[in-house]
Design a protein around this motif. Structure first.
Motif, PDB file in Angstrom:
ATOM      1  N   HIS A 138      -4.086  -3.179  -1.361  1.00 53.70           N
ATOM      2  CA  HIS A 138      -3.147  -2.067  -1.524  1.00 53.70           C
ATOM      3  C   HIS A 138      -3.853  -0.722  -1.390  1.00 53.70           C
ATOM      4  O   HIS A 138      -3.353   0.188  -0.734  1.00 53.70           O
ATOM      5  N   TYR A 139      -5.005  -0.616  -2.020  1.00 53.39           N
ATOM      6  CA  TYR A 139      -5.754   0.636  -2.029  1.00 53.39           C
ATOM      7  C   TYR A 139      -6.097   1.086  -0.596  1.00 53.39           C
ATOM      8  O   TYR A 139      -5.937   2.250  -0.252  1.00 53.39           O
ATOM      9  N   GLU A 140      -6.562   0.144   0.237  1.00 51.01           N
ATOM     10  CA  GLU A 140      -6.934   0.497   1.612  1.00 51.01           C
ATOM     11  C   GLU A 140      -5.712   0.969   2.400  1.00 51.01           C
ATOM     12  O   GLU A 140      -5.794   1.920   3.185  1.00 51.01           O
ATOM     13  N   VAL A 141      -4.581   0.299   2.183  1.00 50.40           N
ATOM     14  CA  VAL A 141      -3.360   0.679   2.897  1.00 50.40           C
ATOM     15  C   VAL A 141      -2.898   2.070   2.434  1.00 50.40           C
ATOM     16  O   VAL A 141      -2.503   2.907   3.247  1.00 50.40           O
ATOM     17  N   GLU A 142      -2.994   2.311   1.125  1.00 51.41           N
ATOM     18  CA  GLU A 142      -2.618   3.631   0.609  1.00 51.41           C
ATOM     19  C   GLU A 142      -3.520   4.715   1.200  1.00 51.41           C
ATOM     20  O   GLU A 142      -3.051   5.800   1.559  1.00 51.41           O
ATOM     21  N   GLN A 143      -4.835   4.420   1.307  1.00 46.79           N
ATOM     22  CA  GLN A 143      -5.771   5.375   1.908  1.00 46.79           C
ATOM     23  C   GLN A 143      -5.379   5.643   3.366  1.00 46.79           C
ATOM     24  O   GLN A 143      -5.356   6.773   3.813  1.00 46.79           O
ATOM     25  N   LYS A 144      -5.068   4.572   4.090  1.00 50.85           N
ATOM     26  CA  LYS A 144      -4.710   4.686   5.502  1.00 50.85           C
ATOM     27  C   LYS A 144      -3.442   5.523   5.663  1.00 50.85           C
ATOM     28  O   LYS A 144      -3.329   6.330   6.591  1.00 50.85           O
ATOM     29  N   LEU A 168       1.546  12.022   7.611  1.00 51.50           N
ATOM     30  CA  LEU A 168       2.220  12.907   6.663  1.00 51.50           C
ATOM     31  C   LEU A 168       3.556  12.275   6.284  1.00 51.50           C
ATOM     32  O   LEU A 168       4.570  12.491   6.948  1.00 51.50           O
ATOM     33  N   LEU A 169       3.510  11.463   5.250  1.00 52.62           N
ATOM     34  CA  LEU A 169       4.715  10.743   4.840  1.00 52.62           C
ATOM     35  C   LEU A 169       5.168  11.210   3.461  1.00 52.62           C
ATOM     36  O   LEU A 169       4.337  11.476   2.595  1.00 52.62           O
ATOM     37  N   ILE A 170       6.458  11.244   3.269  1.00 48.67           N
ATOM     38  CA  ILE A 170       6.965  11.515   1.924  1.00 48.67           C
ATOM     39  C   ILE A 170       6.836  10.233   1.108  1.00 48.67           C
ATOM     40  O   ILE A 170       6.720   9.140   1.660  1.00 48.67           O
ATOM     41  N   ASP A 171       6.845  10.369  -0.217  1.00 50.71           N
ATOM     42  CA  ASP A 171       6.644   9.206  -1.090  1.00 50.71           C
ATOM     43  C   ASP A 171       7.635   8.077  -0.814  1.00 50.71           C
ATOM     44  O   ASP A 171       7.249   6.915  -0.826  1.00 50.71           O
TER      45      ASP A 171
END
Length: 152
Positions: A26-32, A37-40
């Motif tokens: 999950h962490y790597e995908v969140e970093q990627k 520029l995406l909204i939450d």
């Protein structure tokens, strides 16, 4: 490359490809995702999609990470655990996935690394060679108790 011009679906596809190429946590995908520029809400939607379609599976990632770092890089459990924690993988999950490492293989690996490294130490007294080799094994993430048990 200008990321702003990508549509939501293009970004989603890029993240699918990112996960397909290699298991991710999950962490790597969140970093990627930070590259885009995406909204939450969009991030959340993509995350849910990746999970639902099984492109993202933290347990599968953890298991393949453990196998790779042990069987290919010859890391010990401590180093593997530390690196997985840096990737924000829950400790409970890490511990439950360590059955990917066969106990006999673990012991054999420690012995092999010990013998290889020990035999390369020149011009030192026996106890110096031993302590230097122990330090080396600990730096590779093997547990002191485990190393000691093997060479008692």
């Amino acid at each position: 490359m200008e990321y702003k011009s990508l549509t939501f679906n293009e970004i989603k596809q890029k993240l699918v490809n990112y996960c397909v190429y290699q298991d991710r946590c999950h962490y790597e995908v969140e970093q990627k995702m930070r590259e885009f520029l995406l909204i939450d809400e969009a991030k959340e939607e993509i995350m849910l999609y990746l999970l639902k379609e099984n492109y993202l599976n933290e347990e599968r990632f953890t298991r393949s990470y453990i196998r790779g770092k042990f069987y290919i890089k010859h890391w010990g459990r401590n180093k593997i655990k530390m690196n997985l924690k840096q990737k924000q993988v829950p400790e409970k999950l890490i511990n439950s996935c360590f059955d990917e490492i066969d106990e006999n293989d673990y012991t054999k690996t420690i012995k092999k690394i010990y013998e290889d490294y020990f035999s390369k130490q020149k011009g030192l007294k026996e106890y110096q060679k031993k302590s230097k080799t122990m330090r080396y094994l600990i730096s590779k993430g093997f547990e002191y108790e485990k190393i000691n048990d093997i060479f008692e």
